[in-house]
Each structure stands twice: as structure tokens, then as C-alpha cells.
Design an enzyme around this catalytic site. Structure first.
Site, PDB file in Angstrom:
ATOM      1  N   CYS A  34      -7.798  -5.757  -1.779  1.00 41.15           N
ATOM      2  CA  CYS A  34      -8.304  -5.319  -3.086  1.00 41.15           C
ATOM      3  C   CYS A  34      -9.458  -6.181  -3.578  1.00 41.15           C
ATOM      4  O   CYS A  34     -10.236  -5.776  -4.415  1.00 41.15           O
ATOM      5  CB  CYS A  34      -7.182  -5.353  -4.113  1.00 41.15           C
ATOM      6  SG  CYS A  34      -5.728  -4.495  -3.509  1.00 41.15           S
ATOM      7  N   SER A  54       4.481   2.962  -1.255  1.00 41.25           N
ATOM      8  CA  SER A  54       4.898   3.720  -0.074  1.00 41.25           C
ATOM      9  C   SER A  54       4.066   3.333   1.148  1.00 41.25           C
ATOM     10  O   SER A  54       4.577   3.190   2.248  1.00 41.25           O
ATOM     11  CB  SER A  54       4.769   5.221  -0.377  1.00 41.25           C
ATOM     12  OG  SER A  54       4.553   5.971   0.779  1.00 41.25           O
ATOM     13  N   HIS A  55       2.756   3.110   0.934  1.00 36.98           N
ATOM     14  CA  HIS A  55       1.876   2.925   2.106  1.00 36.98           C
ATOM     15  C   HIS A  55       2.011   1.553   2.758  1.00 36.98           C
ATOM     16  O   HIS A  55       1.480   1.332   3.840  1.00 36.98           O
ATOM     17  CB  HIS A  55       0.409   3.221   1.742  1.00 36.98           C
ATOM     18  CG  HIS A  55      -0.276   2.162   0.942  1.00 36.98           C
ATOM     19  ND1 HIS A  55      -1.206   1.322   1.495  1.00 36.98           N
ATOM     20  CD2 HIS A  55      -0.186   1.826  -0.357  1.00 36.98           C
ATOM     21  CE1 HIS A  55      -1.657   0.497   0.547  1.00 36.98           C
ATOM     22  NE2 HIS A  55      -1.053   0.792  -0.578  1.00 36.98           N
ATOM     23  N   THR A  78       2.812  16.802 -12.527  1.00 35.66           N
ATOM     24  CA  THR A  78       3.560  17.516 -11.489  1.00 35.66           C
ATOM     25  C   THR A  78       3.853  16.581 -10.322  1.00 35.66           C
ATOM     26  O   THR A  78       2.965  15.894  -9.832  1.00 35.66           O
ATOM     27  CB  THR A  78       2.748  18.725 -10.982  1.00 35.66           C
ATOM     28  OG1 THR A  78       2.544  19.615 -12.078  1.00 35.66           O
ATOM     29  CG2 THR A  78       3.475  19.460  -9.865  1.00 35.66           C
TER      30      THR A  78
END
Length: 404
Positions: free
Chosen positions: A328, A204-205, A243
Site C-alpha cells: 500500500c 479475503s484476498h 447489495t
């Protein structure tokens, strides 16, 4: 124009204001804060509906069915779930996996872990332009090969692999095909209804959504089975318990929706800016583009400036946010393993800078960057004895250095 200038969009993106605004509606007591797994009241139903809407937006962008989208904590987890999940589920068929030496660490280190568990992994060498030789891939396939994992777009050099052709090869041999599409989703058209891809990791980022959320596409036709890594309440059809973070999922969905609307106009704009940057830098002496320029993402430029030390160049360029290697692994002083795999020597690999452009990049910023880089390279070469020797026509490869 504000300094420093951000040109490291392949590392992460700011969250789009429209996305942040949407996310805020799912956090506080005034908003919709329910647990989507709570089936007995309105708070849960509303949260579940918000998740369904977001799931549809994500599926729409990539031409998938919303039931094929599994939410994860990010592309690293998606890579782990795809590779370990498939390897463990299908190990009775075989224990051989094929990947490439230029993959992201999330794929390479996952494969290394499987090797420790008794799987065998073939690491393909890319060609000097970063592309995979399809013949080599074909020859590496065996009867006990169960999975091929090849990224769509490389995070360092932006090279686009031919995943359509690779998918055909895999499907013909009944081998599962996993694609790490972290850098390509929302930047290249992807239609999974046509591509023969079984598993695809997404983030998403990298698309102006929040960090900490990602997804894995798991094909239904043909059906792909995975062994879960995270166990618990059986969420996400048992593939990923926990969740669901509704605010992050809503953010990711909104980011993907915006990308689908704006991709057709945004990518040509970024290509024009990237080409402007390239044209401004290509005349600097002893400058080399890393990776194919033809099969390349429009927003990526990775250049090596020979006879300049990468770290000192980064310091000289502190007014622009760029990287050498991927975020990274850029904390280590080792030269980029991706560039080494292309056959670059240590010096050239060390002197590489990755520029990645994005939604908020302007022409003014690109022009400023060109001047800054030109001046920095010239200044650092003035200080370099190697540059003097090169200018005097001395072949540096013939020199024997003494080791202390």
C-alpha cells in the site's frame, strides 16, 4: 520452476482454483445469480442460502457466531467501519483512542481523520522487536478512552502482538478493543469465543479468496454498537448497506473453509521453508532480521542488507516478487514507517526486503531465491563506496557529508 517467483503473499494471494470454481457458479444465467435480499422468489432464496453458508464458514474459522459477521468491501473498509463507527457511536463517553505507530495505514489514517474531527489519539511506540509494551498501553489508558486498535500480525515484519493480554486490559477498563487481523486469520488459530476482542477486521484476498470482499466481526456478547458509514437499504443489520456480492462472498467463504481444513498442515510447511530461507541468508555479512523472530508469523521474513540500497536490490531481484515495505505504501520512496518506528536508521530501513511465503511456494523456489539474493547483495556491495569504507574499518556515523 517458473520465473518470476512469487514471494509477496502478504500483499495478495492468487485465488485458489477451488475458490474460483465455486465463484463461477454464482455469476451467469445458468448459475445462481439472484439477489439475496429478494425475498419473493427462489433466485433470492438460493442466493441468501449461499451467503448464510459462507458466513458460517467465516465464523467457524475464528470461533464466532455467524450473526457477528458483517460483510464489507475489504479490510480497509472494515478498519474504517470499526474505528469511525465505534468512535462516533460512543463519543458521548469519551473521545480518546489508543493505537500503535506500526499499524496499517487503514488504521492510522482513519485515526488521523478522527483527530481532525476533534478526537484525541495516542500513538504507542513499539519496542525494538516490534512488540507493544503492555505497561505503556496500560499507562496510556484514561477514563475517556473509548477504543484501542492494535493489529494481530504486522503486515511488514510479521510480528504477533499478544491480543489476549491486550484484550484483558481493555475489558478490565471497559474499553472497546479492535483488532486488524488481516494478516493472521487462517494463519494463526483465533478463537473469539475466548479472546476479549470486540471488533476484528478480516480480508479475503490474503487467504486465496477474491479481492474486493472482507468482513468485520462485531461482538454480540458484550454487544457492540456502531454508527454506519454507508447508508442505503439497511443490509447487514444496518451496519453496511449495499447489495451483497454473492459470488465474492461465496469465494471468501470457500477460502476460509479450505484454510480451516489445511491450516494445521500448511503452517508447519511454511515455517520450514521460511527457516530454510533465513538459514540461507543469515550468514551474509551485515544482515539484520527486522522484528522479533520468536513472536513472528511462520511465513514472514523481513531482512535488512546493510550498505545495499533497497530499490537497486529490488531491481537486481527482478526474478523474484518481493517488496520493501507494504504494497500500500511501496510506491513511495520514503523508508518504511514501520521500520523507522522500530528505531532503524534510514539506511537500514531503505535496504529492507520483505519475503512472504504461501500455499504455492516450493523448496526449489526458496533455494533459487537464496542464491539470487546472495549474488545480488555481493554484486551491489562491490559497487558501493560505503561498503569499502566499512570494510576498511571507517565508522560511517563519524563522517560529515556535504549537502548539495
Amino acid at each position: 520452476m517458473k520465473l518470476p517467483i512469487y514471494l509477496d503473499y502478504a500483499a495478495t494471494c492468487p485465488v485458489d482454483e477451488r475458490v474460483a470454481k465455486k465463484m463461477m457458479e454464482y455469476l451467469t444465467v445458468e448459475g445462481n445469480f439472484g439477489n439475496p435480499a429478494s425475498r419473493s422468489h427462489k433466485f433470492g432464496w438460493q442466493a441468501e442460502e449461499a451467503v448464510d453458508v459462507a458466513r458460517n464458514y467465516i465464523a467457524d474459522l475464528i470461533g464466532a457466531d455467524s450473526r457477528e459477521i458483517v460483510f464489507t468491501s475489504g479490510a480497509t473498509e472494515s478498519d474504517n467501519l470499526a474505528i469511525k463507527g465505534a468512535a462516533h457511536f460512543y463519543q458521548s463517553k469519551g473521545k480518546h483512542i489508543i493505537t500503535c505507530k506500526t499499524e496499517h495505514k487503514a488504521v492510522l489514517d482513519t485515526c488521523r481523520q478522527l483527530e481532525r474531527e476533534g478526537f484525541e489519539v495516542t500513538y504507542l511506540n513499539p519496542k525494538s522487536d516490534g512488540l507493544i509494551d503492555l505497561e505503556e498501553l496500560k499507562n496510556a489508558m484514561r477514563d475517556d478512552t473509548i477504543l484501542v486498535s492494535i493489529m494481530h500480525v504486522n503486515n511488514e515484519i510479521g510480528v504477533i502482538q499478544d491480543i489476549a493480554a491486550i484484550g484483558e486490559l481493555c475489558r478490565a477498563r471497559k474499553i472497546l478493543f479492535h483488532v486488524d487481523a488481516t494478516q493472521s486469520v487462517g494463519k494463526l488459530p483465533i478463537n473469539l469465543a475466548e479472546l476479549k476482542v470486540d471488533l476484528m477486521s478480516m480480508s479475503s484476498h490474503k487467504l486465496y479468496g477474491p479481492k474486493g470482499i472482507g468482513a468485520l466481526y462485531v461482538s454480540r456478547k458484550p454487544r457492540v454498537r456502531l454508527e454506519a458509514i454507508i447508508h442505503g437499504g439497511g443490509h447487514e443489520r444496518g451496519m453496511r448497506s449495499g447489495t451483497l456480492p454473492v459470488h465474492q462472498i461465496v469465494g471468501m467463504g470457500e477460502a476460509y473453509r479450505i484454510c480451516k481444513e489445511e491450516m494445521a498442515s500448511e503452517m508447519p510447511r511454511l515455517k520450514a521453508l521460511r527457516d530454510r530461507l533465513y538459514n540461507g541468508l543469515k550468514d551474509i555479512e551485515e544482515t539484520y532480521v527486522n522484528g522479533s523472530m520468536e513472536h513472528r508469523l511462520d511465513s514472514n521474513l523481513n531482512i535488512s542488507f546493510n550498505y545495499v540500497e533497497g530499490e537497486s536490490l529490488m531491481m537486481a531481484l527482478r526474478d523474484i516478487a518481493v517488496s520493501s515495505g507494504s504494497a500500500c505504501t511501496s510506491a513511495s520512496l520514503e523508508p518504511s514507517y514501520v521500520l523507522r518506528a522500530l528505531g532503524l536508521n534510514d539506511e537500514l530501513a531503505h535496504s529492507s526486503i520483505r519475503f512472504t511465503l504461501g500455499r504455492y511456494t516450493t523448496e526449489e523456489e526458496i533455494d533459487y531465491t537464496i542464491e539470487l539474493v546472495k549474488n545480488a547483495v555481493a554484486k551491489l556491495r562491490e559497487l558501493s563506496p560505503l561498503w569499502d569504507m566499512f570494510k576498511e574499518g571507517i565508522d560511517l556515523n563519524t563522517i560529515e557529508w556535504t549537502h548539495h
